[in-house]
Design a protein around this motif. Structure first.
Motif, mmCIF file in Angstrom:
data_model
loop_
_atom_site.group_PDB
_atom_site.id
_atom_site.type_symbol
_atom_site.label_atom_id
_atom_site.label_comp_id
_atom_site.label_asym_id
_atom_site.label_seq_id
_atom_site.Cartn_x
_atom_site.Cartn_y
_atom_site.Cartn_z
ATOM 1 N N CYS A 82 45.936 42.878 38.784
ATOM 2 C CA CYS A 82 45.308 41.563 38.607
ATOM 3 C C CYS A 82 45.233 40.823 39.938
ATOM 4 O O CYS A 82 44.197 40.216 40.261
ATOM 5 C CB CYS A 82 46.078 40.735 37.583
ATOM 6 N N LYS A 83 46.318 40.871 40.697
ATOM 7 C CA LYS A 83 46.325 40.173 41.984
ATOM 8 C C LYS A 83 45.309 40.778 42.938
ATOM 9 O O LYS A 83 44.571 40.060 43.635
ATOM 10 C CB LYS A 83 47.725 40.249 42.605
ATOM 11 N N LYS A 84 45.211 42.104 42.940
ATOM 12 C CA LYS A 84 44.233 42.775 43.801
ATOM 13 C C LYS A 84 42.821 42.383 43.416
ATOM 14 O O LYS A 84 41.964 42.107 44.276
ATOM 15 C CB LYS A 84 44.411 44.295 43.692
ATOM 16 N N ALA A 85 42.555 42.332 42.112
ATOM 17 C CA ALA A 85 41.221 41.968 41.635
ATOM 18 C C ALA A 85 40.874 40.538 42.021
ATOM 19 O O ALA A 85 39.727 40.233 42.391
ATOM 20 C CB ALA A 85 41.145 42.142 40.122
ATOM 21 N N LEU A 86 41.850 39.641 41.956
ATOM 22 C CA LEU A 86 41.621 38.238 42.315
ATOM 23 C C LEU A 86 41.360 38.092 43.814
ATOM 24 O O LEU A 86 40.504 37.294 44.234
ATOM 25 C CB LEU A 86 42.822 37.394 41.902
ATOM 26 N N VAL A 87 42.083 38.861 44.619
ATOM 27 C CA VAL A 87 41.857 38.836 46.063
ATOM 28 C C VAL A 87 40.446 39.321 46.375
ATOM 29 O O VAL A 87 39.719 38.704 47.173
ATOM 30 C CB VAL A 87 42.907 39.699 46.795
ATOM 31 N N GLU A 88 40.040 40.421 45.723
ATOM 32 C CA GLU A 88 38.711 40.982 45.950
ATOM 33 C C GLU A 88 37.612 40.043 45.454
ATOM 34 O O GLU A 88 36.468 40.108 45.925
ATOM 35 C CB GLU A 88 38.587 42.335 45.239
ATOM 36 N N SER A 89 37.951 39.151 44.525
ATOM 37 C CA SER A 89 36.962 38.264 43.907
ATOM 38 C C SER A 89 37.124 36.814 44.356
ATOM 39 O O SER A 89 36.594 35.898 43.715
ATOM 40 C CB SER A 89 37.074 38.344 42.379
ATOM 41 N N ASN A 90 37.891 36.614 45.444
ATOM 42 C CA ASN A 90 38.098 35.274 45.988
ATOM 43 C C ASN A 90 38.638 34.285 44.961
ATOM 44 O O ASN A 90 38.258 33.104 44.942
ATOM 45 C CB ASN A 90 36.799 34.727 46.600
#
Length: 290
Positions: free
Chosen positions: A22-30
């Motif tokens: 989830c954290k990785k996805a949020l980083v990738e999605s700003n």
């Protein structure tokens, strides 16, 4: 950019995916929750594609009967391991799918899978299954389902303990004066079907191709006895009658009372209840069956 714990929790609650993903996805999605969710779905699709070739031989048989007993649904949802089959997530997925199917106008698997999901019109049912593959890490397959409805009568289901075997049964009746009694009787017949795995309701329902094949096999066996043709013909007829008794529901000996045939049991119930009662259809699903 900095991602807050609250953002991670919100995405995790929405997707069911682990915190690090989830954290990785949020980083990738700003930090955009919706974009991050789409990111995870795309990742789920990639995982699903890798898992498509895996065998899904475990799973659950699930049924649903309407409150009035006029409509019933039975489905087989498969996964790879019994461990995943017993998770709350997988069970919840099965319940969501059967809810969708019973409310759908479609009766073919491909149509159902490509229909907008009842709980989320932004997704198709197949997308919901793909999302579950990403969460649970196993191939998941909606293998089959059936739906029965009856105007006068009752639809009954029986799920064997463990949810690996289930039966959906359709009773026709001119009236239903005692729903509970008929439902209990239907479960008795359904349990019999679960135990004996008949191929049809009546002799007339057995396909001519099956009988022709059985006659050929029995005839070849009988000819080895060296008996004359007229005797062989009688022997084959006898074997066919035995085949009917072993494989046709109404001709079978009732498992809980070997002194009665299933058709006799139904006749007795009809007479005692003043009903014109008959079994018109049944489906028997067992996990992993072809």
């Amino acid at each position: 950019m900095s991602i807050s714990a609250q953002q991670v929790k919100e995405l995790r609650d929405k997707s069911g995916v682990g915190m690090m993903d989830c954290k990785k996805a949020l980083v990738e999605s700003n930090g955009d929750i919706d974009k991050a969710f789409d990111y995870l779905r795309k990742a789920g699709v990639a995982k699903a594609q890798k898992k498509e070739g895996r065998d899904a031989k475990e799973g659950l048989i699930i049924s649903d009967i309407s409150s009035d007993g006029k409509f019933g649904t039975l489905l087989e949802l498969n996964c790879e391991t019994d461990f995943v089959a017993n998770t709350d997530d997988f069970k919840s997925l099965g319940n969501d799918i059967i809810k969708h199917i019973k409310n759908s106008e479609f009766s073919q698997l491909d149509d159902i899978l490509n229909e907008k999901f009842i709980n989320d019109n932004n997704k198709k049912l197949k997308d919901v299954i793909t999302d579950a593959v990403g969460r649970l890490g196993e191939n998941i397959v909606l293998s089959r389902f059936c739906k029965y409805s009856v105007e006068s009568g009752l639809v009954v289901s029986y799920i064997h303990p463990g949810s690996k075997l289930g039966v959906l049964l359709k009773f026709n009746s001119d009236q239903v004066s005692d729903k509970d009694s008929l439902n209990d009787f239907g479960k008795e017949i359904s349990m019999h079907i679960a135990a004996t795995s008949p191929i049809s309701v009546s002799i007339d329902d057995v396909s001519s191709e099956i009988i022709a094949k059985e006659r050929e096999i029995f005839s070849d066996q009988a000819k080895k006895s060296g008996k004359p043709d007229n005797i062989i013909e009688k022997m084959v007829d006898g074997r066919i009658n035995k085949f009917y008794k072993e494989n046709v529901l109404l001709e079978q000996v009732f498992v809980k009372d070997p002194s009665k045939l299933v058709k006799d049991l139904i006749s007795e119930k009809s007479n005692s209840s003043n009903l014109n009662l008959s079994v018109s259809e049944f489906s028997r699903f067992q996990i992993g069956e072809k």
